[in-house]
Design a protein around this motif. Sequence first.
Motif, PDB file in Angstrom:
ATOM      1  N   TYR A 115     -34.428  22.506  15.451  1.00 54.54           N
ATOM      2  CA  TYR A 115     -35.683  23.369  15.611  1.00 54.54           C
ATOM      3  C   TYR A 115     -35.663  24.270  16.917  1.00 54.54           C
ATOM      4  O   TYR A 115     -36.545  24.788  17.369  1.00 54.54           O
ATOM      5  CB  TYR A 115     -36.634  22.695  15.809  1.00 54.54           C
ATOM      6  N   MET A 124     -44.758  21.416  18.265  1.00 50.62           N
ATOM      7  CA  MET A 124     -44.744  21.857  16.996  1.00 50.62           C
ATOM      8  C   MET A 124     -45.834  21.189  16.159  1.00 50.62           C
ATOM      9  O   MET A 124     -46.185  20.093  16.373  1.00 50.62           O
ATOM     10  CB  MET A 124     -43.272  21.673  16.583  1.00 50.62           C
ATOM     11  N   HIS A 131     -43.246  22.036   7.941  1.00 47.59           N
ATOM     12  CA  HIS A 131     -43.450  22.629   9.321  1.00 47.59           C
ATOM     13  C   HIS A 131     -44.620  23.688   9.254  1.00 47.59           C
ATOM     14  O   HIS A 131     -43.981  24.735   8.522  1.00 47.59           O
ATOM     15  CB  HIS A 131     -42.252  23.271   9.985  1.00 47.59           C
ATOM     16  N   MET A 133     -45.984  27.145  10.850  1.00 42.82           N
ATOM     17  CA  MET A 133     -45.937  27.998  12.116  1.00 42.82           C
ATOM     18  C   MET A 133     -47.046  28.764  12.424  1.00 42.82           C
ATOM     19  O   MET A 133     -47.959  28.649  11.691  1.00 42.82           O
ATOM     20  CB  MET A 133     -44.850  29.046  11.548  1.00 42.82           C
ATOM     21  N   ASN A 142     -42.604  29.743  15.385  1.00 50.36           N
ATOM     22  CA  ASN A 142     -41.920  28.192  15.118  1.00 50.36           C
ATOM     23  C   ASN A 142     -42.862  27.085  16.016  1.00 50.36           C
ATOM     24  O   ASN A 142     -42.839  26.111  15.594  1.00 50.36           O
ATOM     25  CB  ASN A 142     -40.729  28.047  15.204  1.00 50.36           C
ATOM     26  N   LYS A 143     -42.970  27.527  17.308  1.00 43.08           N
ATOM     27  CA  LYS A 143     -43.692  26.523  18.242  1.00 43.08           C
ATOM     28  C   LYS A 143     -43.885  27.198  19.445  1.00 43.08           C
ATOM     29  O   LYS A 143     -44.249  28.425  19.551  1.00 43.08           O
ATOM     30  CB  LYS A 143     -42.292  25.690  18.741  1.00 43.08           C
TER      31      LYS A 143
END
Length: 184
Positions: A115, A124, A131, A133, A142-143
């Motif tokens: 990640y 996250m 996952h 986004m 992504n985070k």
Amino acid sequence: KRVQPIKSGNNFAGPSALEATLQQFALSLISQAAEVQDRNKTMAYLLPHLNSGWEVDQSIVTEEDRVVVIRFGKDTDPTCMVQDEVLASIAEKVKNFAVIYLVDKEQVPDFNSMYELYDDCTTMFFYRNKHIMVDLGTGDNNKINWALTDKQEFIDIIEMVYRGARKGRGLVVSPKDYSTKYRY
């Protein structure tokens, strides 16, 4: 308790009284620093920790109805302390649609490269083993790699992730644009 210097005539008794005073002062500073550090660490202990890669995987895989919010970082990192305080304060409010976990990325390094966990504090989102986004306007969808200090903003982001993920979306747009986080 304060140490009084011993007088010998018109002069102080010498370095021993001064050393005792300085030593006592140093000890009081150390105890005050320890109290502050203990107070700061308490926020991390209000939230569940995942201590292995297997536990992280299981939390993501087994949660069917709620968003899994995972904060990767260290409990002693100042940025993580701020984030943990916010997460602990909103955990009760979001318990119906999200569950929050903390992961020490040094204790569980399994996800650091997967990640790209290079920042001190990273948050996250996952939903039904996927996952999710979030487009925050920063370019990294992504985070979240900074501490969000506004509780309501964080609740709004989690709620948007939940609503979007339930509809099958892998990317949701944040209610606020963080591209201008630092206003000059």
